[in-house]
Design a protein around this motif. Structure first.
Motif, PDB file in Angstrom:
ATOM      1  N   ARG A  14      79.562 -26.493 -61.455  1.00 28.50           N
ATOM      2  CA  ARG A  14      80.647 -25.861 -60.714  1.00 28.50           C
ATOM      3  C   ARG A  14      80.582 -24.340 -60.748  1.00 28.50           C
ATOM      4  O   ARG A  14      81.492 -23.664 -60.260  1.00 28.50           O
ATOM      5  N   SER A  15      79.505 -23.810 -61.303  1.00 27.60           N
ATOM      6  CA  SER A  15      79.455 -22.362 -61.504  1.00 27.60           C
ATOM      7  C   SER A  15      79.291 -21.592 -60.205  1.00 27.60           C
ATOM      8  O   SER A  15      79.459 -20.360 -60.204  1.00 27.60           O
ATOM      9  N   ARG A  16      78.978 -22.251 -59.094  1.00 30.19           N
ATOM     10  CA  ARG A  16      78.895 -21.502 -57.842  1.00 30.19           C
ATOM     11  C   ARG A  16      80.266 -20.963 -57.424  1.00 30.19           C
ATOM     12  O   ARG A  16      80.369 -20.071 -56.582  1.00 30.19           O
ATOM     13  N   PHE A  17      81.344 -21.539 -57.995  1.00 28.50           N
ATOM     14  CA  PHE A  17      82.700 -21.067 -57.692  1.00 28.50           C
ATOM     15  C   PHE A  17      83.509 -20.726 -58.942  1.00 28.50           C
ATOM     16  O   PHE A  17      84.298 -19.786 -58.936  1.00 28.50           O
ATOM     17  N   VAL A  18      83.374 -21.507 -59.998  1.00 29.23           N
ATOM     18  CA  VAL A  18      84.268 -21.417 -61.149  1.00 29.23           C
ATOM     19  C   VAL A  18      83.713 -20.436 -62.176  1.00 29.23           C
ATOM     20  O   VAL A  18      82.600 -20.603 -62.681  1.00 29.23           O
ATOM     21  N   THR A  19      84.493 -19.418 -62.492  1.00 32.37           N
ATOM     22  CA  THR A  19      84.087 -18.402 -63.460  1.00 32.37           C
ATOM     23  C   THR A  19      84.415 -18.844 -64.886  1.00 32.37           C
ATOM     24  O   THR A  19      85.287 -19.690 -65.117  1.00 32.37           O
ATOM     25  N   ASP A  20      83.721 -18.246 -65.846  1.00 27.29           N
ATOM     26  CA  ASP A  20      84.020 -18.521 -67.253  1.00 27.29           C
ATOM     27  C   ASP A  20      85.448 -18.116 -67.582  1.00 27.29           C
ATOM     28  O   ASP A  20      86.137 -18.792 -68.361  1.00 27.29           O
ATOM     29  N   GLU A  21      85.898 -17.017 -67.013  1.00 24.56           N
ATOM     30  CA  GLU A  21      87.270 -16.543 -67.280  1.00 24.56           C
ATOM     31  C   GLU A  21      88.301 -17.564 -66.813  1.00 24.56           C
ATOM     32  O   GLU A  21      89.317 -17.778 -67.489  1.00 24.56           O
ATOM     33  N   PHE A  22      88.066 -18.184 -65.665  1.00 24.30           N
ATOM     34  CA  PHE A  22      89.001 -19.185 -65.174  1.00 24.30           C
ATOM     35  C   PHE A  22      89.009 -20.400 -66.099  1.00 24.30           C
ATOM     36  O   PHE A  22      90.072 -20.947 -66.419  1.00 24.30           O
ATOM     37  N   ARG A  23      87.830 -20.825 -66.534  1.00 23.64           N
ATOM     38  CA  ARG A  23      87.747 -21.999 -67.411  1.00 23.64           C
ATOM     39  C   ARG A  23      88.453 -21.760 -68.734  1.00 23.64           C
ATOM     40  O   ARG A  23      89.089 -22.664 -69.276  1.00 23.64           O
ATOM     41  N   THR A  70      86.576 -17.935 -58.646  1.00 19.11           N
ATOM     42  CA  THR A  70      87.929 -18.121 -59.190  1.00 19.11           C
ATOM     43  C   THR A  70      88.282 -16.935 -60.087  1.00 19.11           C
ATOM     44  O   THR A  70      87.951 -16.917 -61.265  1.00 19.11           O
ATOM     45  N   ALA A  71      89.001 -15.988 -59.519  1.00 17.14           N
ATOM     46  CA  ALA A  71      89.375 -14.775 -60.243  1.00 17.14           C
ATOM     47  C   ALA A  71      90.818 -14.793 -60.713  1.00 17.14           C
ATOM     48  O   ALA A  71      91.227 -13.934 -61.498  1.00 17.14           O
ATOM     49  N   ALA A  72      91.600 -15.769 -60.238  1.00 21.26           N
ATOM     50  CA  ALA A  72      93.031 -15.795 -60.553  1.00 21.26           C
ATOM     51  C   ALA A  72      93.562 -17.210 -60.341  1.00 21.26           C
ATOM     52  O   ALA A  72      92.862 -18.097 -59.837  1.00 21.26           O
ATOM     53  N   ALA A  73      94.815 -17.403 -60.728  1.00 20.91           N
ATOM     54  CA  ALA A  73      95.527 -18.652 -60.476  1.00 20.91           C
ATOM     55  C   ALA A  73      96.926 -18.301 -59.989  1.00 20.91           C
ATOM     56  O   ALA A  73      97.439 -17.215 -60.272  1.00 20.91           O
ATOM     57  N   TRP A  74      97.534 -19.218 -59.249  1.00 25.92           N
ATOM     58  CA  TRP A  74      98.844 -18.906 -58.674  1.00 25.92           C
ATOM     59  C   TRP A  74      99.849 -20.011 -58.932  1.00 25.92           C
ATOM     60  O   TRP A  74      99.496 -21.183 -59.070  1.00 25.92           O
ATOM     61  N   THR A  75     101.107 -19.604 -58.999  1.00 29.56           N
ATOM     62  CA  THR A  75     102.242 -20.523 -59.054  1.00 29.56           C
ATOM     63  C   THR A  75     103.355 -19.931 -58.210  1.00 29.56           C
ATOM     64  O   THR A  75     103.315 -18.754 -57.839  1.00 29.56           O
ATOM     65  N   VAL A  76     104.354 -20.736 -57.906  1.00 32.62           N
ATOM     66  CA  VAL A  76     105.521 -20.271 -57.161  1.00 32.62           C
ATOM     67  C   VAL A  76     106.758 -20.461 -58.037  1.00 32.62           C
ATOM     68  O   VAL A  76     106.984 -21.550 -58.575  1.00 32.62           O
TER      69      VAL A  76
END
Length: 360
Positions: free
Chosen positions: A275-284, A304-310
């Protein structure tokens, strides 16, 4: 042999996923191109179509469920997917081995189901569900009358995995709630039979998720021993075992990738062994927690540089963007604009705000 680095793989897949540029195709056609969207949650998967389809509205997607043009059912990896009715009929037999393996090797249900007459349980389940749709609990209790020494949840799960069934509306309909109710697929939809084979399944995967290795393909669908299937196809080969359709788009690796907000179970991040073509170590390490909810990813420059919630409070909806990698001013502005569009999709009647929280 030509080498495709992670950035080349990244841009090729993003292009096929309509994540470099949104498409004007209708949601049903996009759903078929993607070979479905993982949809084990009732509503988060709507964001997957919003991220890819220009002008997508929740009602456009919900209408596909209520009109029975699309369904939610167990398919790839034995997980619930949103697929067209035609694909439900065509794909379900192809992934049956994955559903079998999930059932009989399941530590919870396997010990109850291994010695049962599967044909008898499936026939009884069909008869019960033909009377009216049932919840898994109702189905299990009805089957328990015939197999009183068994576990009702295991009996219902056996039917779920061996008999093609769908989760009927209002379950999965935007902004509506409802219990999981199962109905037989062939009684719920009247879709024409499509020619389907493992060869076409592999080709469709590559059209939406390639370039990929055989292990990637198997990770996506939950099937095994696909090497001999792949060998019969006319594919191009790259270093590292990567395969692709000859004429599939493979953009210049320097092609800009816009900020995109994805949903928790987006197949983009679940359909490759590597999954490393998209998923960064920081996200994991910072977004994914052992017992917490699955995070909603934010792609910046395709990763994947960030995550979001509402967060909702007193008529205001705030999109909270937790950043794990530094974002340039231009990327932050793009995330702000995209985030406000997402809030307009999710919470059209609320006041909107976007907040950035850096995670150390």
């Amino acid at each position: 042999m030509r080498v495709l680095d992670h950035r080349a793989l990244n841009r090729a897949t993003l292009a096929r996923q309509f994540l470099l540029c949104r498409t004007g195709l209708p949601p049903l056609e996009v759903t078929e191109h993607l070979v479905g969207l993982q949809a084990q949650t009732p509503h988060t998967w709507y964001v997957g179509l919003w991220a890819r389809v220009a002008g997508c509205r929740p009602t456009d997607v919900a209408d596909l469920l209520t009109s029975r043009q699309a369904v939610r059912m167990a398919l790839m990896r034995s997980t619930i997917h949103f697929v067209s009715a035609a694909d439900a009929v065509a794909l379900r037999p192809l992934v049956q081995p994955a559903l079998d393996r999930d059932l009989f090797r399941n530590s919870t249900h396997g010990r109850w189901t291994r010695e049962l007459d599967t044909d008898a349980v499936v026939a009884a389940g069909r008869e019960i569900l033909a009377e009216r749709p049932r919840t898994p609990a109702e189905l299990g209790e009805a089957l328990l009358e015939r197999w009183p020494d068994n576990d009702p949840a295991a009996l219902a799960y056996m039917v779920r995995n061996l008999l093609p069934v769908v989760q009927i509306p209002p379950r999965g309909v935007w902004k509506r709630s409802g219990r999981t109710m199962h109905a037989p697929l062939d009684e719920w939809v009247d879709a024409p039979a499509r020619t389907a084979s493992l060869e076409t399944l592999v080709l469709r995967y590559l059209a939406a998720y390639g370039p990929a290795t055989v292990r990637d393909i198997q990770m996506w669908c939950g099937l095994t021993k696909l090497s001999e299937i792949v060998e019969r196809l006319r594919l191009v080969e790259f270093a590292g075992g990567y395969l692709d359709l000859p004429d599939a788009p493979r953009p210049d690796p320097d092609t800009p990738a816009p900020v995109r907000f994805l949903y928790d179970f987006d197949n983009l991040l679940l359909s490759h062994k590597d999954r490393s073509r998209f998923v960064t170590d920081e996200f994991r390490t910072k977004a994914v927690t052992p017992h917490g909810p699955v995070p909603n990813p934010v792609l910046v420059d395709g990763a994947t540089a960030a995550a979001w919630t509402v967060e909702k409070n007193h008529g205001e909806a705030t999109l909270v963007v937790r950043t794990f990698l530094p974002m340039s001013a231009a990327d932050r502005d793009a995330a702000m604009a995209e985030g406000l569009d997402l809030l307009a999709f999710l919470e059209p009647d609320a006041a909107h705000c976007v907040r950035f929280d850096a995670v150390a």
